[in-house]
Scaffold this motif. Structure first.
Motif, PDB file in Angstrom:
ATOM      1  N   LEU A   1      69.729  63.221 107.300  1.00 29.45           N
ATOM      2  CA  LEU A   1      69.680  61.853 107.829  1.00 29.45           C
ATOM      3  C   LEU A   1      68.242  61.413 108.089  1.00 29.45           C
ATOM      4  CD1 LEU A   1      72.632  61.753 110.380  1.00 29.45           C
ATOM      5  CD2 LEU A   1      72.545  60.759 108.117  1.00 29.45           C
ATOM      6  N   TYR A   2      67.359  62.372 108.285  1.00 30.02           N
ATOM      7  CA  TYR A   2      65.954  62.052 108.537  1.00 30.02           C
ATOM      8  C   TYR A   2      65.352  61.238 107.397  1.00 30.02           C
ATOM      9  CZ  TYR A   2      60.939  62.642 108.911  1.00 30.02           C
ATOM     10  OH  TYR A   2      59.598  62.410 108.957  1.00 30.02           O
ATOM     11  N   TYR A   3      65.799  61.472 106.172  1.00 29.97           N
ATOM     12  CA  TYR A   3      65.269  60.712 105.037  1.00 29.97           C
ATOM     13  C   TYR A   3      65.542  59.219 105.211  1.00 29.97           C
ATOM     14  CZ  TYR A   3      65.540  65.398 102.905  1.00 29.97           C
ATOM     15  OH  TYR A   3      65.442  66.728 102.641  1.00 29.97           O
ATOM     16  N   GLY A   4      66.722  58.867 105.660  1.00 29.99           N
ATOM     17  CA  GLY A   4      67.063  57.464 105.891  1.00 29.99           C
ATOM     18  C   GLY A   4      66.360  56.883 107.097  1.00 29.99           C
ATOM     19  N   TYR A   5      66.270  57.680 108.177  1.00 34.78           N
ATOM     20  CA  TYR A   5      65.567  57.205 109.370  1.00 34.78           C
ATOM     21  C   TYR A   5      64.090  56.957 109.076  1.00 34.78           C
ATOM     22  CZ  TYR A   5      69.641  58.676 112.102  1.00 34.78           C
ATOM     23  OH  TYR A   5      70.902  58.819 112.610  1.00 34.78           O
ATOM     24  N   ALA A   6      63.486  57.809 108.271  1.00 33.39           N
ATOM     25  CA  ALA A   6      62.076  57.638 107.917  1.00 33.39           C
ATOM     26  C   ALA A   6      61.877  56.359 107.109  1.00 33.39           C
ATOM     27  CB  ALA A   6      61.575  58.848 107.135  1.00 33.39           C
ATOM     28  N   ASN A   7      62.833  56.024 106.263  1.00 33.26           N
ATOM     29  CA  ASN A   7      62.741  54.802 105.462  1.00 33.26           C
ATOM     30  C   ASN A   7      62.783  53.572 106.359  1.00 33.26           C
ATOM     31  OD1 ASN A   7      62.782  52.991 103.355  1.00 33.26           O
ATOM     32  ND2 ASN A   7      64.298  54.118 102.191  1.00 33.26           N
ATOM     33  N   VAL A   8      63.696  53.556 107.319  1.00 33.27           N
ATOM     34  CA  VAL A   8      63.788  52.421 108.246  1.00 33.27           C
ATOM     35  C   VAL A   8      62.527  52.344 109.101  1.00 33.27           C
ATOM     36  CG1 VAL A   8      65.067  51.463 110.206  1.00 33.27           C
ATOM     37  CG2 VAL A   8      66.309  52.429 108.273  1.00 33.27           C
ATOM     38  N   ALA A   9      62.058  53.490 109.600  1.00 29.71           N
ATOM     39  CA  ALA A   9      60.846  53.498 110.422  1.00 29.71           C
ATOM     40  C   ALA A   9      59.645  52.985 109.631  1.00 29.71           C
ATOM     41  CB  ALA A   9      60.581  54.914 110.934  1.00 29.71           C
ATOM     42  N   GLN A  10      59.557  53.343 108.358  1.00 33.36           N
ATOM     43  CA  GLN A  10      58.460  52.871 107.525  1.00 33.36           C
ATOM     44  C   GLN A  10      58.471  51.345 107.446  1.00 33.36           C
ATOM     45  OE1 GLN A  10      59.004  53.270 103.346  1.00 33.36           O
ATOM     46  NE2 GLN A  10      56.838  53.016 102.886  1.00 33.36           N
ATOM     47  N   ASN A  11      59.627  50.758 107.214  1.00 34.61           N
ATOM     48  CA  ASN A  11      59.690  49.305 107.057  1.00 34.61           C
ATOM     49  C   ASN A  11      59.433  48.577 108.370  1.00 34.61           C
ATOM     50  OD1 ASN A  11      60.439  48.506 104.200  1.00 34.61           O
ATOM     51  ND2 ASN A  11      61.730  50.282 104.590  1.00 34.61           N
ATOM     52  N   VAL A  12      59.886  49.125 109.496  1.00 27.48           N
ATOM     53  CA  VAL A  12      59.582  48.514 110.793  1.00 27.48           C
ATOM     54  C   VAL A  12      58.084  48.572 111.065  1.00 27.48           C
ATOM     55  CG1 VAL A  12      59.887  48.801 113.285  1.00 27.48           C
ATOM     56  CG2 VAL A  12      61.868  48.913 111.781  1.00 27.48           C
ATOM     57  N   GLU A  13      57.470  49.713 110.788  1.00 26.50           N
ATOM     58  CA  GLU A  13      56.028  49.851 111.011  1.00 26.50           C
ATOM     59  C   GLU A  13      55.225  48.938 110.084  1.00 26.50           C
ATOM     60  OE1 GLU A  13      55.724  54.022 110.392  1.00 26.50           O
ATOM     61  OE2 GLU A  13      56.382  54.518 112.417  1.00 26.50           O
ATOM     62  N   LEU A  14      55.677  48.762 108.850  1.00 27.78           N
ATOM     63  CA  LEU A  14      54.989  47.845 107.943  1.00 27.78           C
ATOM     64  C   LEU A  14      55.088  46.402 108.426  1.00 27.78           C
ATOM     65  CD1 LEU A  14      55.898  49.285 104.423  1.00 27.78           C
ATOM     66  CD2 LEU A  14      53.656  49.271 105.515  1.00 27.78           C
ATOM     67  N   MET A  15      56.252  46.016 108.940  1.00 28.42           N
ATOM     68  CA  MET A  15      56.399  44.653 109.475  1.00 28.42           C
ATOM     69  C   MET A  15      55.504  44.439 110.687  1.00 28.42           C
ATOM     70  SD  MET A  15      60.338  43.498 109.336  1.00 28.42           S
ATOM     71  CE  MET A  15      60.324  41.775 108.930  1.00 28.42           C
ATOM     72  N   LEU A  16      55.504  45.398 111.607  1.00 26.68           N
ATOM     73  CA  LEU A  16      54.642  45.274 112.791  1.00 26.68           C
ATOM     74  C   LEU A  16      53.171  45.225 112.397  1.00 26.68           C
ATOM     75  CD1 LEU A  16      56.380  47.664 115.338  1.00 26.68           C
ATOM     76  CD2 LEU A  16      56.245  45.180 115.432  1.00 26.68           C
ATOM     77  N   SER A  17      52.799  46.013 111.415  1.00 21.88           N
ATOM     78  CA  SER A  17      51.424  46.008 110.933  1.00 21.88           C
ATOM     79  C   SER A  17      51.032  44.635 110.398  1.00 21.88           C
ATOM     80  CB  SER A  17      51.260  47.075 109.860  1.00 21.88           C
ATOM     81  OG  SER A  17      50.010  46.967 109.231  1.00 21.88           O
ATOM     82  N   ALA A  18      51.907  44.031 109.619  1.00 26.91           N
ATOM     83  CA  ALA A  18      51.606  42.711 109.053  1.00 26.91           C
ATOM     84  C   ALA A  18      51.505  41.646 110.144  1.00 26.91           C
ATOM     85  CB  ALA A  18      52.668  42.321 108.039  1.00 26.91           C
ATOM     86  N   VAL A  19      52.384  41.708 111.131  1.00 29.11           N
ATOM     87  CA  VAL A  19      52.356  40.715 112.213  1.00 29.11           C
ATOM     88  C   VAL A  19      51.097  40.879 113.051  1.00 29.11           C
ATOM     89  CG1 VAL A  19      53.519  40.035 114.346  1.00 29.11           C
ATOM     90  CG2 VAL A  19      54.846  40.381 112.277  1.00 29.11           C
ATOM     91  N   ILE A  20      50.739  42.115 113.382  1.00 26.07           N
ATOM     92  CA  ILE A  20      49.525  42.348 114.173  1.00 26.07           C
ATOM     93  C   ILE A  20      48.288  41.906 113.403  1.00 26.07           C
ATOM     94  CG2 ILE A  20      48.055  44.168 115.127  1.00 26.07           C
ATOM     95  CD1 ILE A  20      50.635  45.584 115.984  1.00 26.07           C
ATOM     96  N   LEU A  21      48.246  42.197 112.110  1.00 29.81           N
ATOM     97  CA  LEU A  21      47.107  41.770 111.304  1.00 29.81           C
ATOM     98  C   LEU A  21      47.027  40.249 111.214  1.00 29.81           C
ATOM     99  CD1 LEU A  21      44.741  42.810 109.627  1.00 29.81           C
ATOM    100  CD2 LEU A  21      46.230  42.711 107.633  1.00 29.81           C
ATOM    101  N   TRP A  22      48.167  39.584 111.081  1.00 31.78           N
ATOM    102  CA  TRP A  22      48.183  38.122 111.026  1.00 31.78           C
ATOM    103  C   TRP A  22      47.646  37.525 112.323  1.00 31.78           C
ATOM    104  CZ3 TRP A  22      49.011  34.463 107.422  1.00 31.78           C
ATOM    105  CH2 TRP A  22      49.191  33.175 107.872  1.00 31.78           C
ATOM    106  N   ILE A  23      48.111  38.065 113.463  1.00 32.93           N
ATOM    107  CA  ILE A  23      47.660  37.554 114.761  1.00 32.93           C
ATOM    108  C   ILE A  23      46.171  37.834 114.957  1.00 32.93           C
ATOM    109  CG2 ILE A  23      47.877  37.876 117.255  1.00 32.93           C
ATOM    110  CD1 ILE A  23      50.886  38.311 116.796  1.00 32.93           C
ATOM    111  N   ALA A  24      45.721  39.028 114.569  1.00 33.95           N
ATOM    112  CA  ALA A  24      44.310  39.376 114.755  1.00 33.95           C
ATOM    113  C   ALA A  24      43.398  38.512 113.892  1.00 33.95           C
ATOM    114  CB  ALA A  24      44.087  40.851 114.419  1.00 33.95           C
ATOM    115  N   GLN A  25      43.813  38.217 112.679  1.00 35.51           N
ATOM    116  CA  GLN A  25      42.960  37.423 111.803  1.00 35.51           C
ATOM    117  C   GLN A  25      43.083  35.930 112.055  1.00 35.51           C
ATOM    118  OE1 GLN A  25      43.973  38.686 107.852  1.00 35.51           O
ATOM    119  NE2 GLN A  25      42.517  40.368 107.917  1.00 35.51           N
TER     120      GLN A  25
END
Length: 186
Positions: free
Chosen positions: A150-174
Motif C-alpha cells: 500500500l505504501y506505493y499508492g500512499y507515496a503517489n498521493v503524497a507526491q502529488n500533494v507535495e507538488l501542489m503545495l510547492s506550486a502554490v508556495i512558489l506562486w505566492i512567493a513570486q
C-alpha cells in the motif's frame, strides 16, 4: 456588509483576511518561499522515487520463495506525477502581472487568456491528484494488498500533494514584491 466601513476595501475578495499570509520575514520573504517550494518539490520527487525503487527491488518472502510479488510500480503509477509536473510548468510560465491585469497590458483578452492558462495549469495538477487518489483506491486498497505494498499508492498521493503545495508556495512567493525595492524620496 459585516465589516465596518473603515476596514472595507472594494478590491478585496475574501471577507476575512488570511492571518497566516501576514507573516513578516522581512526582505527575505521571497527567497524563503522559493527555497521552501524547491524543498517540497525535491521531497515530492524523492517520495515517489523511493516507492519506485522499493517496488523494483521487492522480493518474495524468504519462507515462500515461489510466492510472486503481487504488485509493482508501473507506468500507470507515473502518470499522475507527470500531470502534476506539467501543471507546475504551465503555472510557472505565466506572467503574474498579466494575470493581475496590471497597467500596461491594455488588451483585456490577454488577461483573460493568462487566467485561462492558469486555470489549465491548476486543472492539470488537480487531475494528477485525483488520478493518484483513484490509483491508490482502485489498484492498492481494493485489491487487498499487504501494508508494505500500500505504501506505493500512499507515496503517489503524497507526491502529488507535495507538488501542489510547492506550486502554490512558489506562486505566492513570486507574486509578492521583490527583495530589491527602492524607495526614493526627496
Amino acid at each position: 456588509m459585516s465589516l465596518p466601513r473603515s476596514d472595507y476595501d472594494p478590491r478585496r475578495v475574501c471577507v476575512n483576511p488570511f492571518p497566516f499570509l501576514n507573516i513578516s520575514l522581512g526582505k527575505h520573504r521571497r527567497s524563503v518561499g522559493v527555497y521552501l517550494a524547491g524543498g517540497l518539490f525535491g521531497l515530492a520527487i524523492w517520495t515517489f522515487l523511493d516507492a519506485a525503487i522499493l517496488s523494483a527491488h521487492a522480493h518474495p518472502p524468504y519462507n515462500e520463495p515461489d510466492y510472486p510479488v503481487p504488485v509493482h510500480v508501473g507506468f500507470v503509477d507515473w502518470l499522475p506525477g507527470i500531470h502534476s509536473l506539467l501543471g507546475i510548468i504551465v503555472i510557472n510560465l505565466i506572467d503574474k502581472d498579466r494575470v493581475r491585469g496590471d497597467e500596461g497590458y491594455g488588451d483585456s483578452r490577454a488577461v483573460w487568456r493568462a487566467r485561462l492558462f492558469l486555470f489549465v495549469g491548476f486543472a492539470l495538477m488537480a487531475g494528477g491528484l485525483a488520478g493518484s487518489v483513484a490509483l491508490l483506491v482502485l489498484k492498492y486498497i481494493l485489491a487487498g494488498y499487504q501494508e508494505q505494498y500500500l505504501y506505493y499508492g500512499y507515496a503517489n498521493v503524497a507526491q502529488n500533494v507535495e507538488l501542489m503545495l510547492s506550486a502554490v508556495i512558489l506562486w505566492i512567493a513570486q507574486s509578492g514584491s521583490g527583495e530589491y525595492e527602492y524607495n526614493l524620496a526627496i
